[in-house]
Motif scaffolding. Structure first.
Motif, PDB file in Angstrom:
ATOM      1  N   ALA A  78     -53.616-111.189  61.374  1.00  0.00           N
ATOM      2  CA  ALA A  78     -53.024-111.316  60.089  1.00  0.00           C
ATOM      3  C   ALA A  78     -53.677-112.712  59.617  1.00  0.00           C
ATOM      4  O   ALA A  78     -54.130-112.587  58.408  1.00  0.00           O
ATOM      5  N   ALA A  79     -53.455-113.678  60.136  1.00  0.00           N
ATOM      6  CA  ALA A  79     -53.923-115.037  59.694  1.00  0.00           C
ATOM      7  C   ALA A  79     -55.503-114.811  59.388  1.00  0.00           C
ATOM      8  O   ALA A  79     -56.032-115.675  58.533  1.00  0.00           O
ATOM      9  N   GLN A  80     -56.163-114.260  60.342  1.00  0.00           N
ATOM     10  CA  GLN A  80     -57.587-114.409  60.202  1.00  0.00           C
ATOM     11  C   GLN A  80     -58.216-113.255  58.722  1.00  0.00           C
ATOM     12  O   GLN A  80     -59.176-113.838  58.064  1.00  0.00           O
ATOM     13  N   LEU A  81     -57.366-112.474  58.523  1.00  0.00           N
ATOM     14  CA  LEU A  81     -57.365-111.528  57.262  1.00  0.00           C
ATOM     15  C   LEU A  81     -57.023-112.591  56.035  1.00  0.00           C
ATOM     16  O   LEU A  81     -57.647-112.405  54.915  1.00  0.00           O
ATOM     17  N   ASP A  84     -59.891-114.745  55.153  1.00  0.00           N
ATOM     18  CA  ASP A  84     -60.882-113.801  54.850  1.00  0.00           C
ATOM     19  C   ASP A  84     -60.531-113.314  53.094  1.00  0.00           C
ATOM     20  O   ASP A  84     -61.192-112.826  52.536  1.00  0.00           O
ATOM     21  N   GLU A  85     -59.445-113.816  52.840  1.00  0.00           N
ATOM     22  CA  GLU A  85     -58.868-113.780  51.583  1.00  0.00           C
ATOM     23  C   GLU A  85     -58.336-112.165  51.394  1.00  0.00           C
ATOM     24  O   GLU A  85     -58.552-111.664  50.292  1.00  0.00           O
ATOM     25  N   VAL A 174     -55.599-102.948  55.668  1.00  0.00           N
ATOM     26  CA  VAL A 174     -56.556-103.872  54.804  1.00  0.00           C
ATOM     27  C   VAL A 174     -57.980-103.938  55.494  1.00  0.00           C
ATOM     28  O   VAL A 174     -58.954-104.212  54.518  1.00  0.00           O
ATOM     29  N   ALA A 175     -58.156-103.971  56.422  1.00  0.00           N
ATOM     30  CA  ALA A 175     -59.402-104.063  57.453  1.00  0.00           C
ATOM     31  C   ALA A 175     -60.344-102.857  57.385  1.00  0.00           C
ATOM     32  O   ALA A 175     -61.350-102.826  57.899  1.00  0.00           O
ATOM     33  N   GLU A 176     -59.660-101.831  56.947  1.00  0.00           N
ATOM     34  CA  GLU A 176     -60.127-100.284  56.896  1.00  0.00           C
ATOM     35  C   GLU A 176     -60.670-100.278  58.639  1.00  0.00           C
ATOM     36  O   GLU A 176     -61.945 -99.569  58.694  1.00  0.00           O
ATOM     37  N   ASN A 267     -54.397-122.151  59.080  1.00  0.00           N
ATOM     38  CA  ASN A 267     -53.688-120.873  59.415  1.00  0.00           C
ATOM     39  C   ASN A 267     -53.195-120.958  60.911  1.00  0.00           C
ATOM     40  O   ASN A 267     -52.047-120.242  61.220  1.00  0.00           O
ATOM     41  N   LEU A 268     -53.779-121.688  61.640  1.00  0.00           N
ATOM     42  CA  LEU A 268     -53.510-121.698  63.044  1.00  0.00           C
ATOM     43  C   LEU A 268     -52.132-122.569  63.031  1.00  0.00           C
ATOM     44  O   LEU A 268     -51.198-122.386  63.753  1.00  0.00           O
TER      45      LEU A 268
END
Length: 492
Positions: A78-81, A84-85, A174-176, A267-268
């Motif tokens: 989730a934080a990685q997304l 990626d905004e 969200v990431a498809e 975000n970490l």
């Protein structure tokens, strides 16, 4: 097999003997332990048996189910997304999944990824809705709207697997792709976690897999692998201590592994920061004066040191993952026994050694605590049994009035039938014998879950049985779940 660095050997001296002693005390068949310090694995070893019957040994590459330690992976993707905004911590999830709904309409409109990942949604666990069922991940999420809260939205920390399932599903949406694909591509692959996977169905086919055990009346008993694919984002990952060491290194090295960043430092820090006050890892211990929950991690103060930790437990497995970010130390402990405190007691013992602290006999303390709790539980069970009275002998003809199918839109169907002059309830894959202990009151007992509970039926003005209710959540204020009898229902 032991991997150590020269600098750590003096700290680890005698640890092998200590581990074996504690395993014997806790009746744990197999265990894998890894210690990370300053970006390196200073120890990785297997102890005992991954398969007791065949005398197959645990190694550092033995695969175990890590249970709820999976939650930190869901929070990470989730934080990685967010990096990626494609997501935001505090944007309502309906922005990403418009048809998401909850029992509380206000909560449904406002709930965010942060709310889901720090357990402040207002819902009790509701685990009996999915445990042992054949529901898909999508079906579980669609049924959330029928699950009643017991506290106000955002008011209280309450652990919830279903909301982590939803959060992982939303991240994949969200990431498809699926949550599994997301974790594989964004975490497993860059961290070289080559043995790790997502399904118990895969685990049980692995040539070096731990076999699951429970303890009953002091004896180890092998149990069936329990598949948790449907709630994967909350607890389905399988891994080894070698793979999990890489995961710890990334968390300890500000989100980087072998020079490659997998998440922003910003975000970490968010993942590792307190979000909601929660009960401590160990109750009543002065060594744990402060406890909060971050996003996928429990945040503790241990003897003055900042600790991030999470435990995991599913059928036949118990795990513990923790690290001290300021000291750059982390520990992975994976076992193939359900419901044991060994990973916690051993992790704390190792930390005391690594930090050169006066030793605390954690194993002995926790065993005493468990024995006291067990004595209290037995006393409460005896008092409850006494208050219920003796089972009432009734005829099968009398019992037939209770037969039928009872439904709840979230939990599904309970089928009640008379078998050999006794009432029996079938719920998901479980089959429970029912002893009548009062007017419209029956007692059931689950040996696997160690639970005894009263099931209550209710009749209309004409004496027709119309519903049954069961205490399927234990949190304060949680209501019994009411199943309504379907019209003209009959069990065949």
């Amino acid at each position: 097999m032991v991997h150590t660095t020269k600098d750590a050997q003096y700290v680890l001296e005698g640890l092998h003997t200590l581990v074996k002693k504690q395993m014997e005390m806790w009746n744990v068949p197999g265990l894998a332990l890894a210690i990370v310090k300053d970006g390196e694995v200073i120890m990785a070893e297997g102890f005992g048996y991954r398969n007791v019957e065949q005398k197959l040994l645990v190694t550092p590459t033995t695969l175990f189910a890590i249970g709820s330690c999976s939650k930190a992976f869901t929070a990470m993707v989730a934080a990685q997304l967010i990096d990626d905004e494609k997501l935001e911590w505090d944007t309502p999830v309906r922005t990403y999944l418009p048809d998401f709904d909850m029992y509380d309409s206000m909560a449904a409109e406002r709930i965010t990824m942060r709310d889901m990942l720090c357990h402040r949604t207002g819902l009790p666990r509701h685990d009996n809705m999915w445990y042992g069922s054949f529901l898909t991940r999508e079906e579980i999420i669609k049924r959330i709207k029928y699950l009643e809260p017991n506290v106000d939205f955002r008011s209280t920390w309450q652990y919830n697997n279903i909301m982590y399932t939803a959060a992982g599903y939303i991240a994949g949406h969200v990431a498809e792709c699926t949550w599994e694909q997301l974790v594989q591509e964004r975490i497993f692959d860059p961290l070289e976690m080559k043995e790790s996977g997502f399904s118990v169905n895969e685990l049980k086919l692995h040539e070096n897999a731990g076999v699951p055990y429970i303890e009953q009346e002091g004896q180890l008993r092998k149990v069936e692998y329990r598949n948790f694919d449907a709630i994967g984002p909350a607890g389905s990952i399988n891994s080894t201590v070698m793979d999990m060491s890489n995961w710890l290194i990334a968390n300890l090295e500000n989100g980087a592994f072998k020079g490659k960043r997998i998440i922003s430092e910003k975000n970490l820090v968010t993942l590792h920061s307190p979000q909601m006050s929660c009960p401590p890892m160990l109750f009543g211990k002065k060594e744990f004066p402060l406890s909060c929950y971050g996003l996928g991690w429990g945040f503790e103060s241990y003897r003055g040191y900042r600790m991030l930790q999470h435990g995991g437990g599913i059928d036949g497995f118990t795990s513990h993952i923790s690290f001290l970010p300021d000291e750059r130390i982390g520990i992975v402990l994976l076992t193939n026994r359900q419901g044991t405190m060994l990973p916690t007691s051993l992790a704390l013992t190792v930390y005391d050694r690594l930090l050169n602290l006066d030793p605390i006999e954690w194993c002995e303390q926790l065993r005493e605590d468990i024995q006291k709790w067990e004595a209290q539980r037995k006393q409460m069970a005896a008092e409850s049994a006494a208050s219920r009275g003796e089972a009432v002998l009734v005829s099968s003809t009398t019992l037939q009035r209770y037969e039928g199918s009872y439904e709840h839109p979230g939990y599904g169907t309970v089928k009640v039938q008379v078998v050999e002059n006794e009432l029996q309830a079938v719920f998901h894959v479980g089959c429970f014998r029912m002893s009548q202990t009062g007017e419209h009151v029956f007692t059931i007992h689950s040996e696997i879950l160690g639970v005894t509970a009263n099931i209550k039926f209710a009749a209309d003005e004409e004496g027709n049985i119309i519903l049954l209710s069961a205490p399927l959540n234990t949190e304060p204020g949680a209501k019994d779940i009411t199943f309504r009898r379907t019209k003209n229902s009959a069990v065949t």
